[in-house]
Design a protein around this motif. Structure first.
Motif, PDB file in Angstrom:
ATOM      1  N   GLY A  89       0.740  -1.200  -0.017  1.00  0.00           N
ATOM      2  CA  GLY A  89      -0.126   0.076   0.075  1.00  0.00           C
ATOM      3  C   GLY A  89       0.833   1.417   0.181  1.00  0.00           C
ATOM      4  O   GLY A  89       0.693   2.272   0.733  1.00  0.00           O
ATOM      5  N   GLY A  90       1.921   1.382  -0.720  1.00  0.00           N
ATOM      6  CA  GLY A  90       2.880   2.426  -0.814  1.00  0.00           C
ATOM      7  C   GLY A  90       3.599   2.560   0.528  1.00  0.00           C
ATOM      8  O   GLY A  90       4.235   3.729   0.570  1.00  0.00           O
ATOM      9  N   GLY A  91       3.918   1.572   1.240  1.00  0.00           N
ATOM     10  CA  GLY A  91       4.355   1.402   2.423  1.00  0.00           C
ATOM     11  C   GLY A  91       6.119   0.949   2.219  1.00  0.00           C
ATOM     12  O   GLY A  91       6.764   0.756   3.235  1.00  0.00           O
ATOM     13  N   LEU A  92       6.315   0.920   0.884  1.00  0.00           N
ATOM     14  CA  LEU A  92       7.984   0.522   0.877  1.00  0.00           C
ATOM     15  C   LEU A  92       8.601   1.699   1.218  1.00  0.00           C
ATOM     16  O   LEU A  92       8.550   2.856   0.872  1.00  0.00           O
ATOM     17  N   PRO A  93       9.585   1.562   2.406  1.00  0.00           N
ATOM     18  CA  PRO A  93      10.401   2.750   3.051  1.00  0.00           C
ATOM     19  C   PRO A  93      11.430   3.538   2.343  1.00  0.00           C
ATOM     20  O   PRO A  93      12.312   4.117   2.951  1.00  0.00           O
ATOM     21  N   VAL A  94      11.517   3.238   0.797  1.00  0.00           N
ATOM     22  CA  VAL A  94      12.647   3.773   0.417  1.00  0.00           C
ATOM     23  C   VAL A  94      12.185   4.531  -1.003  1.00  0.00           C
ATOM     24  O   VAL A  94      11.250   3.787  -1.634  1.00  0.00           O
ATOM     25  N   GLU A  95      12.341   5.725  -1.164  1.00  0.00           N
ATOM     26  CA  GLU A  95      11.603   6.733  -1.951  1.00  0.00           C
ATOM     27  C   GLU A  95      12.360   6.205  -3.614  1.00  0.00           C
ATOM     28  O   GLU A  95      13.374   5.532  -3.537  1.00  0.00           O
ATOM     29  N   GLY A  96      11.558   6.868  -4.509  1.00  0.00           N
ATOM     30  CA  GLY A  96      11.960   6.592  -5.904  1.00  0.00           C
ATOM     31  C   GLY A  96      13.550   6.661  -6.414  1.00  0.00           C
ATOM     32  O   GLY A  96      13.900   5.518  -7.083  1.00  0.00           O
ATOM     33  N   LYS A  97      14.062   7.614  -6.261  1.00  0.00           N
ATOM     34  CA  LYS A  97      15.439   7.687  -6.542  1.00  0.00           C
ATOM     35  C   LYS A  97      16.448   6.857  -5.850  1.00  0.00           C
ATOM     36  O   LYS A  97      17.379   6.185  -6.523  1.00  0.00           O
ATOM     37  N   ARG A  98      16.070   6.518  -4.578  1.00  0.00           N
ATOM     38  CA  ARG A  98      16.975   5.542  -3.990  1.00  0.00           C
ATOM     39  C   ARG A  98      16.563   4.105  -4.345  1.00  0.00           C
ATOM     40  O   ARG A  98      17.595   3.320  -4.537  1.00  0.00           O
ATOM     41  N   ARG A  99      15.551   3.859  -4.858  1.00  0.00           N
ATOM     42  CA  ARG A  99      15.033   2.485  -5.410  1.00  0.00           C
ATOM     43  C   ARG A  99      15.737   2.155  -6.752  1.00  0.00           C
ATOM     44  O   ARG A  99      16.427   1.210  -7.189  1.00  0.00           O
ATOM     45  N   THR A 100      15.837   3.165  -7.505  1.00  0.00           N
ATOM     46  CA  THR A 100      16.557   3.505  -8.818  1.00  0.00           C
ATOM     47  C   THR A 100      17.803   2.950  -8.586  1.00  0.00           C
ATOM     48  O   THR A 100      18.711   2.253  -9.463  1.00  0.00           O
ATOM     49  N   ARG A 101      18.699   3.802  -7.808  1.00  0.00           N
ATOM     50  CA  ARG A 101      20.045   3.559  -7.489  1.00  0.00           C
ATOM     51  C   ARG A 101      20.341   2.059  -7.121  1.00  0.00           C
ATOM     52  O   ARG A 101      21.336   1.452  -7.565  1.00  0.00           O
ATOM     53  N   MET A 102      19.534   1.745  -6.487  1.00  0.00           N
ATOM     54  CA  MET A 102      19.502  -0.036  -5.808  1.00  0.00           C
ATOM     55  C   MET A 102      19.384  -0.883  -7.143  1.00  0.00           C
ATOM     56  O   MET A 102      20.253  -1.811  -7.277  1.00  0.00           O
ATOM     57  N   VAL A 103      18.592  -0.530  -7.942  1.00  0.00           N
ATOM     58  CA  VAL A 103      18.237  -1.320  -9.181  1.00  0.00           C
ATOM     59  C   VAL A 103      19.423  -1.228 -10.082  1.00  0.00           C
ATOM     60  O   VAL A 103      19.992  -2.185 -10.872  1.00  0.00           O
ATOM     61  N   GLU A 104      19.889  -0.140 -10.299  1.00  0.00           N
ATOM     62  CA  GLU A 104      21.329   0.272 -11.256  1.00  0.00           C
ATOM     63  C   GLU A 104      22.495  -0.598 -10.647  1.00  0.00           C
ATOM     64  O   GLU A 104      23.272  -0.872 -11.494  1.00  0.00           O
ATOM     65  N   VAL A 105      22.428  -0.495  -9.367  1.00  0.00           N
ATOM     66  CA  VAL A 105      23.701  -1.098  -8.833  1.00  0.00           C
ATOM     67  C   VAL A 105      23.589  -2.601  -8.942  1.00  0.00           C
ATOM     68  O   VAL A 105      24.599  -3.321  -9.566  1.00  0.00           O
ATOM     69  N   ARG A 106      22.519  -3.063  -8.780  1.00  0.00           N
ATOM     70  CA  ARG A 106      22.111  -4.536  -8.953  1.00  0.00           C
ATOM     71  C   ARG A 106      22.364  -4.935 -10.261  1.00  0.00           C
ATOM     72  O   ARG A 106      22.887  -6.348 -10.641  1.00  0.00           O
ATOM     73  N   VAL A 128      14.829  -1.786   3.467  1.00  0.00           N
ATOM     74  CA  VAL A 128      13.648  -2.534   2.802  1.00  0.00           C
ATOM     75  C   VAL A 128      13.650  -3.821   3.369  1.00  0.00           C
ATOM     76  O   VAL A 128      12.513  -4.440   3.734  1.00  0.00           O
ATOM     77  N   CYS A 129      14.787  -4.494   3.855  1.00  0.00           N
ATOM     78  CA  CYS A 129      14.723  -5.733   4.303  1.00  0.00           C
ATOM     79  C   CYS A 129      14.026  -5.822   5.760  1.00  0.00           C
ATOM     80  O   CYS A 129      13.265  -6.758   6.089  1.00  0.00           O
ATOM     81  N   ASP A 130      14.348  -4.803   6.645  1.00  0.00           N
ATOM     82  CA  ASP A 130      13.363  -4.655   7.880  1.00  0.00           C
ATOM     83  C   ASP A 130      11.960  -4.684   7.540  1.00  0.00           C
ATOM     84  O   ASP A 130      11.224  -5.103   8.239  1.00  0.00           O
ATOM     85  N   ALA A 131      11.606  -3.929   6.704  1.00  0.00           N
ATOM     86  CA  ALA A 131      10.237  -4.000   6.550  1.00  0.00           C
ATOM     87  C   ALA A 131       9.507  -5.123   5.906  1.00  0.00           C
ATOM     88  O   ALA A 131       8.459  -5.409   6.176  1.00  0.00           O
ATOM     89  N   LEU A 132      10.199  -5.733   4.842  1.00  0.00           N
ATOM     90  CA  LEU A 132       9.731  -7.147   4.471  1.00  0.00           C
ATOM     91  C   LEU A 132       9.878  -7.970   5.616  1.00  0.00           C
ATOM     92  O   LEU A 132       8.840  -9.138   5.656  1.00  0.00           O
ATOM     93  N   LEU A 133      11.017  -8.137   6.257  1.00  0.00           N
ATOM     94  CA  LEU A 133      10.794  -9.015   7.622  1.00  0.00           C
ATOM     95  C   LEU A 133       9.552  -9.013   8.418  1.00  0.00           C
ATOM     96  O   LEU A 133       8.960  -9.757   9.007  1.00  0.00           O
ATOM     97  N   GLY A 134       9.201  -7.624   8.721  1.00  0.00           N
ATOM     98  CA  GLY A 134       8.061  -7.497   9.319  1.00  0.00           C
ATOM     99  C   GLY A 134       7.040  -8.025   8.661  1.00  0.00           C
ATOM    100  O   GLY A 134       5.862  -8.470   9.348  1.00  0.00           O
ATOM    101  N   TYR A 135       6.618  -7.731   7.511  1.00  0.00           N
ATOM    102  CA  TYR A 135       5.645  -8.152   6.606  1.00  0.00           C
ATOM    103  C   TYR A 135       5.531  -9.856   6.788  1.00  0.00           C
ATOM    104  O   TYR A 135       4.292 -10.543   6.681  1.00  0.00           O
ATOM    105  N   LEU A 136       6.861 -10.502   6.641  1.00  0.00           N
ATOM    106  CA  LEU A 136       6.721 -11.878   6.530  1.00  0.00           C
ATOM    107  C   LEU A 136       6.741 -12.618   7.820  1.00  0.00           C
ATOM    108  O   LEU A 136       6.328 -13.903   7.946  1.00  0.00           O
TER     109      LEU A 136
END
Length: 318
Positions: A89-106, A128-136
């Motif tokens: 629900g839009g709750g990913l705790p990293v905004e757009g530019k930081r996500r783009t950097r993550m993807v480009e590095v990957r 992001v991992c902390d948020a996903l661990l909470g979800y899981l």
């Protein structure tokens, strides 16, 4: 989950080893795998790419989901993050530019080789991992293993650049000790560290860290062993008068004196965990004396001759 935990621990190992490029590649890989675990838990079809050639994967995951299927094709990190953002629900705790950097590095489109850049990518991935661990509903301590304390340090938003640098040095020293104990076993490890501590006075010398530095004993902030705090010494011989009663109202006066010395700390070194901290800011972050303070002549080694020191520094002779 297992592969994500493995990749993030490898990334943290690289962080403690100053392997910045490896950190930036492995941490996003952990996010990708953990993100797929979250999508899979919601519904296995959420990891299928939206393209006609992947209909076999769609059918397989909708009917008999099997991660081991050799024909299974799944989405990459960019789509993983987009679908996770919608799932949460839009709750990913990293905004757009930081996500783009993550993807480009990957994907290898961006090279990260500097400490601050690498740490920023790692911190975003851990967030992001902390948020996903909470979800899981997964336990973060089990996921991060021995690196849980390091993760909490990295995610401390109030920590300064100096703080992050010192935290990395402490983590590196801690890892050296852990690896040493794993190799030697508990009993031999204790004997070895005790011997290394006993050698500190001979092995750690001021000239190895700068001209004109003298050392005093100090406790290592990481392993608790006895290390050395090095700095510039300043001082003077202070003269005073004292009196001693002789009786019948008579007194005898005599001169008393001693060296008043001060140390301006510059470096700390430990011969056990090999931690080194340089400069007043790193020393202060490590909770070590960082400002000019008084020391006693007995704090310095026998090599320190105060008369020779005074003559060489100030031209003072007896």
């Amino acid at each position: 989950m297992r592969s994500a935990a493995g990749w993030i621990r490898e990334a943290m190992n690289a962080w403690t080893a100053d392997d910045y490029g490896k950190v930036a590649v492995l941490a996003p890989l952990a996010v990708e795998h953990l993100g797929k675990a979250a999508l899979w838990q919601k519904n296995p079809v959420l990891v299928v790419p939206l393209a006609p050639e992947h209909e076999a994967s769609l059918l397989s995951l909708a009917t008999q989901p099997d991660l081991a299927s050799p024909k299974l094709r799944t989405i990459g990190l960019s789509i993983v993050l987009r679908r996770l953002d919608q799932l949460l629900g839009g709750g990913l705790p990293v905004e757009g530019k930081r996500r783009t950097r993550m993807v480009e590095v990957r994907n290898g489109a961006m090279h990260v080789g500097l400490p601050a850049e690498s740490r920023n990518v790692l911190t975003d991935c851990l967030t992001v991992c902390d948020a996903l661990l909470g979800y899981l509903g997964e336990d973060a301590s089990a996921f991060y293993g021995d690196h849980r304390a390091n993760v909490l340090t990295l995610l401390d938003e109030k920590r300064t650049e100096i703080g992050h640098r010192v935290a990395a040095k402490l983590a590196r020293a801690r890892r050296r000790l852990t690896e040493l104990e794993e190799r030697l076993g508990e009993e031999m490890f204790k004997e070895t560290t005790s011997r290394l501590e006993g050698l500190a006075a001979d092995v750690l010398v001021g000239e190895d860290f700068g001209d004109g530095l003298w050392g005093v004993d100090a406790v290592c902030p990481e392993c608790g062993s006895g290390g050395k705090l090095f700095g510039h010494v300043d001082g003077e011989y202070e003269v005073d008068y004292d009196v001693e009663p002789l009786g019948n109202g008579q007194y005898d006066s005599f001169i008393v004196g001693g060296w008043a010395l001060q140390l301006s700390p510059q470096t700390f070194a430990c011969n056990v965990c090999k931690l080194t901290l340089h400069g007043p800011e790193e020393l202060a972050e490590g909770k070590l004396p960082a400002s000019r303070h008084e020391i006693h002549l007995s704090d310095l080694s026998d090599d320190f001759d105060p008369e020779y020191f005074a003559e060489s520094q100030y031209g003072i002779q007896d």
